[in-house]
Enzyme design. Structure first.
Site, PDB file in Angstrom:
ATOM      1  N   HIS A   1       0.820  -1.210   0.000  1.00  0.00           N
ATOM      2  CA  HIS A   1       0.000   0.000   0.000  1.00  0.00           C
ATOM      3  C   HIS A   1       0.860   1.268   0.000  1.00  0.00           C
ATOM      4  O   HIS A   1       0.328   2.378  -0.182  1.00  0.00           O
ATOM      5  CB  HIS A   1      -0.912  -0.008   1.229  1.00  0.00           C
ATOM      6  CG  HIS A   1      -2.191   0.752   1.045  1.00  0.00           C
ATOM      7  ND1 HIS A   1      -2.514   1.440  -0.115  1.00  0.00           N
ATOM      8  CD2 HIS A   1      -3.248   0.948   1.869  1.00  0.00           C
ATOM      9  CE1 HIS A   1      -3.685   2.005   0.014  1.00  0.00           C
ATOM     10  NE2 HIS A   1      -4.158   1.736   1.216  1.00  0.00           N
TER      11      HIS A   1
ATOM     12  N   ASP B   1      -2.277   2.196  -4.616  1.00  0.00           N
ATOM     13  CA  ASP B   1      -3.497   2.663  -3.971  1.00  0.00           C
ATOM     14  C   ASP B   1      -4.566   1.573  -4.015  1.00  0.00           C
ATOM     15  O   ASP B   1      -4.549   0.697  -4.887  1.00  0.00           O
ATOM     16  CB  ASP B   1      -4.028   3.917  -4.670  1.00  0.00           C
ATOM     17  CG  ASP B   1      -3.088   5.099  -4.524  1.00  0.00           C
ATOM     18  OD1 ASP B   1      -2.359   5.137  -3.515  1.00  0.00           O
ATOM     19  OD2 ASP B   1      -3.085   5.971  -5.421  1.00  0.00           O
TER      20      ASP B   1
END
Length: 290
Positions: A261, A265
């Site tokens: 992450h 995204d």
């Protein structure tokens, strides 16, 4: 006790030649007397008392050193969880059309190419399409930089003689379905024969792991660092799904994408997984490269 030691000394016996029945294996005088009553040839060194179990362990345990491969895998898995911000997103895929393609063309494919048409070639090709559309999933963090890869070297997790390994199908975007199947078969055989080399394992940009061959219904795969994405496949199972206003049975597979992450995204991860889903549910697009 002193009496036992004196008796041992008088008869020229070592302490280790007598099995003790006292607390903690302590040798008592009566243990020495019993040992002297046995024939001399039967008096060999007594077996060392088993160490007391520790931390709740029992005598029904075996301690086996990790292989170097297992140690490396363990280190890298812990490294991935400590350095990456791992998140997983899920979806499910209707495998009906891929199964139909394999049913219609499987025999001709085998006759022409000498290898079976499996599921992995479809997923490798679908993953490449998704990676082209969402390049962050094919990238890596290097220091404070993001390194985007313009090549597609897909790691395919396979079980080997010494455990799970992830050899690389290099330049998968340039390979045909038959080439992908042949390469995976070759690497799987090398893994089973313990002939995998570091060159076979190094440099992947993305990984596919198929837990479905072992019966896994759902899992959260762990990244293979420094990669930023891994696609987990699972077993195909007929389930009730809604099509229009009807409930029908379809061969469904859950898929999972674990991603870093820090650079991927959530929107990109979800859309990547939807791209894979769409490609597998409409495999003619992969075959026609559209």
């Amino acid at each position: 006790p002193p009496s036992a030691r004196r008796l041992l000394a008088e008869h020229g016996l070592e302490l280790g030649a007598v099995a003790g029945s006292g607390p903690g294996g302590q040798v008592r005088k009566e243990d020495v007397v019993r040992a002297l009553e046995r024939p001399a040839e039967a008096r060999g060194p007594a077996p060392a008392p088993a160490p007391a179990p520790k931390d709740g362990a029992t005598a029904r345990e075996r301690v086996v050193a990790m292989t170097s491969l297992r140690r490396t895998v363990a280190r890298r898995l812990v490294e991935a969880q400590h350095t990456a911000a791992i998140l997983t997103t899920f979806n499910e895929i209707d495998m009906s059309r891929v199964l139909a393609v394999r049913e219609r063309h499987g025999e001709a494919f085998l006759a022409k190419h000498g290898v079976k048409l499996g599921f992995m070639s479809f997923f490798v090709k679908a993953a490449v399409d998704g990676l082209r559309a969402f390049p962050a999933v094919n990238a890596e963090v290097r220091g404070t930089d993001i390194v985007y890869k313009d090549h597609y070297d897909i790691g395919v997790a396979v079980g080997g003689g010494k455990g799970l390994v992830v050899p690389i199908v290099r330049d998968a975007d340039a390979l045909s379905f038959a080439d992908v199947e042949k390469k995976i078969g070759e690497l799987a055989k090398k893994a089973r024969d313990n002939r995998i080399t570091m060159d076979d394992l190094a440099g992947g940009t993305f990984t596919i792991s198929n837990g479905g061959i072992y019966g896994s219904l759902l899992s959260t795969p762990i990244l293979n660092p420094p990669q930023s994405g891994i696609l987990g496949l699972h077993k195909i199972e007929k389930r009730a799904v809604v099509e229009g206003d009807a409930i029908v049975a379809r061969p469904m597979m859950y898929v999972a994408l674990s991603y870093d992450h820090r650079i991927v995204d959530g929107r990109e991860a979800v859309q990547f997984l939807i791209a894979v889903k769409n490609a597998i549910e409409d495999p003619e697009r992969l075959l026609l490269e559209i």
